[in-house]
Design a protein around this motif. Structure first.
Motif: not given
Length: 270
Positions: A206-233
């Motif tokens: 939904y937010l993508d229809r109104h904003f432009s994200r700084s990264c959309k492909e090949g983005c690094s995960p952000t959580s957790p800090q050790i062995n991160p596996n989710k991009e949520i930030d």
């Protein structure tokens, strides 16, 4: 006559094209460069040291990043767990030499807990608002400041920390964010935070229809800090023509918090 009409049309097309190229070049040449950081700071508690509060460690990450605008989540103010005399947003402002603004999401541990924004630029307006939630989910808020860049241009910088328990609630919160900023006087907007939803989920869609994200492909995960596996930030902007995304980087800083900070360099076009 047909040749002359075609020639006139061709000439007008050339003029329009040159004008467009000139405008794009002029905007780029006069763009203000801004570095933006989004960081869930885990109330300044290094995960490897339960109960330990190290505001200085978070401040050092901010300073090392070179950020001009910083969106912080999970900020404690005068809480028992972090120190009843400690206002983390104020202290981080002092340690980094930046203007600061805190907005409470909930009362917690004898104090307050919520979001904060830091800015190297003067703050000319500030505020926050509650987001929708269900009775069994944590109250969430959004925070914003209007800042004046060195060239005199005004932009809005906003931060948030959305619900993680139920995607339907997170989606309603995303809708509320869009609605609120659509009703404010129009300014270029940078929105950053911990959205507690991955890019494939409906809130980010939904937010993508109104904003432009700084990264959309090949983005690094952000959580957790050790062995991160989710991009949520995420860091996102609107309208797209007001910004040029120069770089996007997830900083591999594993000590200070349980999230990795996201740094985006932008050009704000006049």
């Amino acid at each position: 006559m047909k040749v002359n009409s075609f020639g006139g049309l061709f000439f007008r097309v050339i003029i329009v094209g040159l004008t467009t190229i000139w405008t794009l070049w002029a905007n780029t040449m006069h763009a203000q460069e801004v570095a933006v950081l989004s960081y869930n700071i885990h109330h300044c508690n290094p995960p490897s040291k339960p109960g330990k509060i190290e505001v200085e460690a978070i401040a050092q990450v901010i300073l090392d990043s070179g950020a001009d605008l910083v969106a912080l989540q999970e900020v404690d103010v005068y809480t028992v767990r972090s120190g009843t005399a400690l206002h983390q947003a104020k202290k981080l402002g002092e340690l980094t030499g930046m203007h600061w603004f805190f907005y409470k999401s909930i009362d917690h541990a004898g104090g307050e807990y919520g979001n904060a924004l830091l800015s190297r630029f003067p703050i000319i307006d500030r505020g926050g608002f509650s987001l929708p939630n269900d009775p069994d989910t944590e109250p969430r808020t959004a925070i914003f400041i209007d800042v004046k860049l060195p060239g005199g241009q005004e932009i809005t910088f906003a931060g948030t920390h959305l619900e993680f328990k139920r995607e339907a609630v997170t989606l309603r919160q995303a809708e509320a964010l869009v609605s609120f900023f659509d009703e404010r006087p129009p300014k270029p907007i940078i929105l950053a935070g911990d959205f507690n939803a991955e890019a494939s989920k409906s809130p980010i869609g939904y937010l993508d229809r109104h904003f432009s994200r700084s990264c959309k492909e090949g983005c690094s995960p952000t959580s957790p800090q050790i062995n991160p596996n989710k991009e949520i930030d995420f860091i996102m902007v609107k309208p797209p023509r007001a910004f040029q995304i120069a770089s996007h980087r997830v900083i591999e800083e594993t000590y200070a918090s349980d999230h990795l900070p996201v740094l985006v360099n932008l050009q704000v076009n006049k």
